[in-house]
Design a protein around this motif. Sequence first.
Motif, mmCIF file in Angstrom:
data_model
loop_
_atom_site.group_PDB
_atom_site.id
_atom_site.type_symbol
_atom_site.label_atom_id
_atom_site.label_comp_id
_atom_site.label_asym_id
_atom_site.label_seq_id
_atom_site.Cartn_x
_atom_site.Cartn_y
_atom_site.Cartn_z
ATOM 1 N N ARG A 62 0.821 -1.204 0.000
ATOM 2 C CA ARG A 62 0.000 0.000 0.000
ATOM 3 C C ARG A 62 0.858 1.258 0.000
ATOM 4 N NH1 ARG A 62 -5.379 0.626 1.131
ATOM 5 N NH2 ARG A 62 -6.048 2.730 1.695
ATOM 6 N N ASP A 63 0.515 2.174 -0.893
ATOM 7 C CA ASP A 63 1.185 3.464 -1.040
ATOM 8 C C ASP A 63 2.606 3.365 -1.604
ATOM 9 O OD1 ASP A 63 -0.398 4.656 1.981
ATOM 10 O OD2 ASP A 63 -1.062 4.804 -0.098
ATOM 11 N N TYR A 64 3.004 2.206 -2.066
ATOM 12 C CA TYR A 64 4.312 2.069 -2.695
ATOM 13 C C TYR A 64 4.238 2.560 -4.139
ATOM 14 C CZ TYR A 64 6.962 -0.462 0.854
ATOM 15 O OH TYR A 64 7.652 -0.802 1.979
ATOM 16 N N ALA A 65 5.290 3.206 -4.555
ATOM 17 C CA ALA A 65 5.396 3.657 -5.941
ATOM 18 C C ALA A 65 5.920 2.521 -6.808
ATOM 19 C CB ALA A 65 6.339 4.852 -6.010
ATOM 20 N N CYS A 66 5.878 2.753 -8.089
ATOM 21 C CA CYS A 66 6.394 1.755 -9.027
ATOM 22 C C CYS A 66 7.871 1.486 -8.783
ATOM 23 C CB CYS A 66 6.204 2.235 -10.461
ATOM 24 S SG CYS A 66 4.610 1.790 -11.186
ATOM 25 N N SER A 67 8.246 0.247 -8.958
ATOM 26 C CA SER A 67 9.641 -0.162 -8.863
ATOM 27 C C SER A 67 9.756 -1.530 -9.515
ATOM 28 C CB SER A 67 10.099 -0.259 -7.402
ATOM 29 O OG SER A 67 9.597 -1.447 -6.813
ATOM 30 N N ASN A 68 10.970 -2.029 -9.610
ATOM 31 C CA ASN A 68 11.177 -3.394 -10.104
ATOM 32 C C ASN A 68 11.687 -4.296 -8.983
ATOM 33 O OD1 ASN A 68 13.694 -2.312 -9.852
ATOM 34 N ND2 ASN A 68 14.465 -3.044 -11.801
ATOM 35 N N ARG A 69 11.422 -3.917 -7.755
ATOM 36 C CA ARG A 69 11.909 -4.663 -6.593
ATOM 37 C C ARG A 69 10.887 -5.696 -6.131
ATOM 38 N NH1 ARG A 69 13.595 0.659 -5.404
ATOM 39 N NH2 ARG A 69 11.664 1.017 -4.255
ATOM 40 N N VAL A 70 11.331 -6.914 -6.054
ATOM 41 C CA VAL A 70 10.464 -7.996 -5.590
ATOM 42 C C VAL A 70 9.966 -7.715 -4.176
ATOM 43 C CG1 VAL A 70 10.423 -10.440 -4.968
ATOM 44 C CG2 VAL A 70 11.516 -9.722 -7.101
ATOM 45 N N ARG A 71 10.802 -7.119 -3.344
ATOM 46 C CA ARG A 71 10.438 -6.907 -1.943
ATOM 47 C C ARG A 71 9.326 -5.865 -1.768
ATOM 48 N NH1 ARG A 71 15.514 -4.273 -2.362
ATOM 49 N NH2 ARG A 71 15.419 -2.033 -1.929
ATOM 50 N N ASP A 72 9.036 -5.115 -2.834
ATOM 51 C CA ASP A 72 7.968 -4.121 -2.753
ATOM 52 C C ASP A 72 6.587 -4.727 -3.009
ATOM 53 O OD1 ASP A 72 9.768 -1.267 -4.195
ATOM 54 O OD2 ASP A 72 9.904 -2.284 -2.247
ATOM 55 N N VAL A 73 6.573 -5.985 -3.391
ATOM 56 C CA VAL A 73 5.318 -6.639 -3.751
ATOM 57 C C VAL A 73 4.661 -7.273 -2.537
ATOM 58 C CG1 VAL A 73 4.273 -8.470 -5.138
ATOM 59 C CG2 VAL A 73 6.093 -7.042 -6.107
ATOM 60 N N PHE A 74 3.363 -7.062 -2.446
ATOM 61 C CA PHE A 74 2.600 -7.601 -1.318
ATOM 62 C C PHE A 74 1.958 -8.940 -1.659
ATOM 63 C CE2 PHE A 74 0.301 -7.598 2.528
ATOM 64 C CZ PHE A 74 -1.016 -7.938 2.276
ATOM 65 N N THR A 75 1.415 -9.028 -2.853
ATOM 66 C CA THR A 75 0.717 -10.253 -3.264
ATOM 67 C C THR A 75 1.030 -10.579 -4.714
ATOM 68 O OG1 THR A 75 -1.138 -9.866 -1.743
ATOM 69 C CG2 THR A 75 -1.550 -11.335 -3.580
ATOM 70 N N TRP A 76 1.185 -11.867 -4.985
ATOM 71 C CA TRP A 76 1.467 -12.342 -6.336
ATOM 72 C C TRP A 76 0.304 -13.154 -6.885
ATOM 73 C CZ3 TRP A 76 6.040 -10.784 -8.426
ATOM 74 C CH2 TRP A 76 7.065 -10.406 -7.552
#
Length: 126
Positions: free
Chosen positions: A102-116
């Motif tokens: 939530r509230d994360y900006a775009c990135s290519n970092r796996v660790r920024d992902v909450f759900t797949w």
Amino acid sequence: QLQLVELGGGLVQPGGSLRLSCVASGFSVEYYTLGWFRRAPGKEREGVSCISSRGTTTNIYVDSMKGRVSMSRDNAKNTVYLQMNSLKFEDTAVYYCALYRRDYACSNRVRDVFTWGQGTQVTVSS
């Protein structure tokens, strides 16, 4: 319950096109940052594209895919898409839809992902 379901993978010849869909449930795609990642055989998962929350800003993170890939969102269908054109052998991978924290900006970092999502196989072969 938050859920992402990818559709549209398959076998395609080099130079062909595919459109992947990611149907979301449990939240509104309009208000969250979403992205596509992929994992090629023998490689780590990498960010492909991302679309920012509320807006239409998209990013493409794989240099070899720039100019061939676009990402979009349909708020009414609660779905995001990845349009891939001029596909190459090296695009073969499992493609995953990703809901960012939530509230994360775009990135290519796996660790920024909450759900797949569960992933969808894309195979480019002649």
